[in-house]
Enzyme design. Sequence first.
Site, short mmCIF file in Angstrom:
data_model
loop_
_atom_site.label_atom_id
_atom_site.label_comp_id
_atom_site.label_asym_id
_atom_site.label_seq_id
_atom_site.Cartn_x
_atom_site.Cartn_y
_atom_site.Cartn_z
N ARG A 56 7.42 -18.78 -3.59
CA ARG A 56 6.20 -19.19 -4.30
C ARG A 56 6.37 -20.57 -4.93
NH1 ARG A 56 5.31 -17.03 -8.56
NH2 ARG A 56 7.24 -15.87 -8.89
N LYS A 198 0.56 -12.27 -4.53
CA LYS A 198 0.72 -12.46 -5.96
C LYS A 198 -0.53 -13.04 -6.62
CE LYS A 198 4.72 -10.63 -6.49
NZ LYS A 198 4.78 -9.27 -7.10
N HIS A 217 3.88 -4.51 -13.12
CA HIS A 217 4.76 -5.01 -12.07
C HIS A 217 5.97 -4.08 -12.02
CE1 HIS A 217 7.36 -8.47 -10.29
NE2 HIS A 217 6.68 -7.86 -9.35
N SER A 235 14.31 -9.21 -10.29
CA SER A 235 15.08 -9.26 -9.04
C SER A 235 16.57 -9.03 -9.31
CB SER A 235 14.88 -10.62 -8.37
OG SER A 235 15.61 -10.71 -7.18
N LYS A 239 15.69 -2.19 -8.69
CA LYS A 239 14.39 -1.50 -8.75
C LYS A 239 14.05 -0.80 -7.43
CE LYS A 239 10.71 -4.04 -8.69
NZ LYS A 239 9.59 -4.94 -9.03
N THR A 240 14.19 -1.52 -6.33
CA THR A 240 13.87 -0.94 -5.03
C THR A 240 14.84 0.17 -4.67
OG1 THR A 240 12.91 -3.02 -4.26
CG2 THR A 240 13.55 -1.43 -2.58
N ASP A 254 6.06 -2.13 -5.91
CA ASP A 254 5.95 -3.40 -6.62
C ASP A 254 4.80 -3.52 -7.60
OD1 ASP A 254 7.11 -6.02 -7.00
OD2 ASP A 254 5.39 -6.84 -5.96
N ARG A 319 12.30 -12.10 3.76
CA ARG A 319 11.38 -11.02 3.40
C ARG A 319 10.89 -10.28 4.63
NH1 ARG A 319 10.03 -9.88 -2.19
NH2 ARG A 319 10.74 -11.68 -3.37
#
Length: 528
Positions: A56, A198, A217, A235, A239-240, A254, A319
């Site tokens: 981004r 986003k 989020h 990051s 979390k994942t 997410d 990604r």
Amino acid sequence: METLATFDTLNSLLKGENILEQLPVSQLVEKIIERKEGILTNTGAISVKTGKYTGRSPKDKYIVRDLIVDDKIDWGPINQPISPKIFLQLYDKVIEYLKDQKELFVFKGFAGADPEYRLPIQVVTEYAWHNLFAHQLFIRPNEEELANHKAEFSVLFAPKFKANAEIDGVRSETFIMISFEHRIVLIGGTEYAGEMKKAIFSVMNYLLPEKGVFPMHCSANVGPTGDVALFFGLSGTGKTTLSNDANRKLIGDDEHAWSPKGVFNIEGGCYAKCINLSKEKEPQIYDAISYGSVLENVIVNERNREPDFDDGRLTENTRVAYPLHHITNIIQPSIAGHPETIIFLTADAFGVLPPIAKLTKEQAMYHFLSGYTSKMAGTERGVTKPEATFSACYGAPFLPLPAMRYAEMLGERIDRYGVDVYLVNTGWTGGPYGVGKRMELSYTRAMVQAAIHGSLKDVPTEKENIFGLNIPISVPNVPDALLNPENTWDNKEAYRQSAKELAEKFRSNFEKFTGVHEQIIKLGGPIE
């Protein structure tokens, strides 16, 4: 809705002969290959490159400052204002540019799995692969929903259109602009598809609180008895990994929202990092990379078309985008009840936060506003020792409203639904990065499972004396000696010095917030 002028120009664009609307995955894949936008890999996924922008561009993101939002937005370096005049000038240029394209691709769908709160959107793209990305990441309508679909927000994505900074009044060739008056997201000068995802999340973070819905989020899953758990974390915090549990169904990875009815996913897909991805470490993500998925900036072997997930030559931010139904262990539709447990994840490279602590409401609001994790030495050029990183509400770049607005929604829900909140440190123990070691994943999983299953509700705690955190004295399948971080350090004085240093960073970061209740600072933050 759009003003008459913008509505007319957009409506005229969408009636053009170059419009290809709601193409199925198979046709989009054919178009991508035909137009040489990407290649087919041996997994069935499409592989694409995003050029010089592999992430981004937050410094090129703007919100149009008009009378509708002027007194609501938390203006600053994250929510940069842009004038309506500059927006409309660029909008007109982008419309004329898109009209001249041989083909334009339109996707119609939704943001938000709950029909009561979802936002009907349309995405107009110059590239076929960007439209495939939108098809997989947003919520796809059925035939009846498509027949009655009326977009309330439009995304116009023109990657090859580059702004002239001097003439167009922006910082660079790249721009991501959100106009709430015209209900338009305008993107140009970048090929990075995550800007679409986003930008719409930012839109939802503005619109949903007006409806009494808390946008978040975070990832979310649900157990066999319907118990819901939320996982917040920046990051690298896990979390994942931790939200993907074979014994629980994934709601989403997410973006979620918490309404008076419960939790729902804002998206219809996942956008997962895949650097160093392996079937052993992340089997669900690995297996999801199949036909219709989109790989971004992953190096592919030219001979056998096999993706090399360990190759970060183009970027570490490789990604993959895929729809939720590529994962078998999900709940459909992506809607569940009220959370019983919230997990805040941090990877503390200072090695001073406990591996698990139960938070009071004030502590939960304080740590939610802080959004702490740390960068490790060697991860970025110039980073030679652990660096504290703070992102308000674990998602500062996507929050148009003041952070306290979201924290208040969290606190109100903790009270109303009796939610248990835990801070889990997936980072270092026994010393900082370079001295101690990272907490074993098996122990972290055991702590998270104990929290979610309610095993820690009645376990006595001891108060850590720098951050004031309440540490369980025992957790099933975790050595007691690991639970208090001070006990894991050989040099106790070094521990206290490092802990005080981090506590001061928390205090310093918190000074930027305005309108914070004194009780949150007094009862939620460091005590020493």
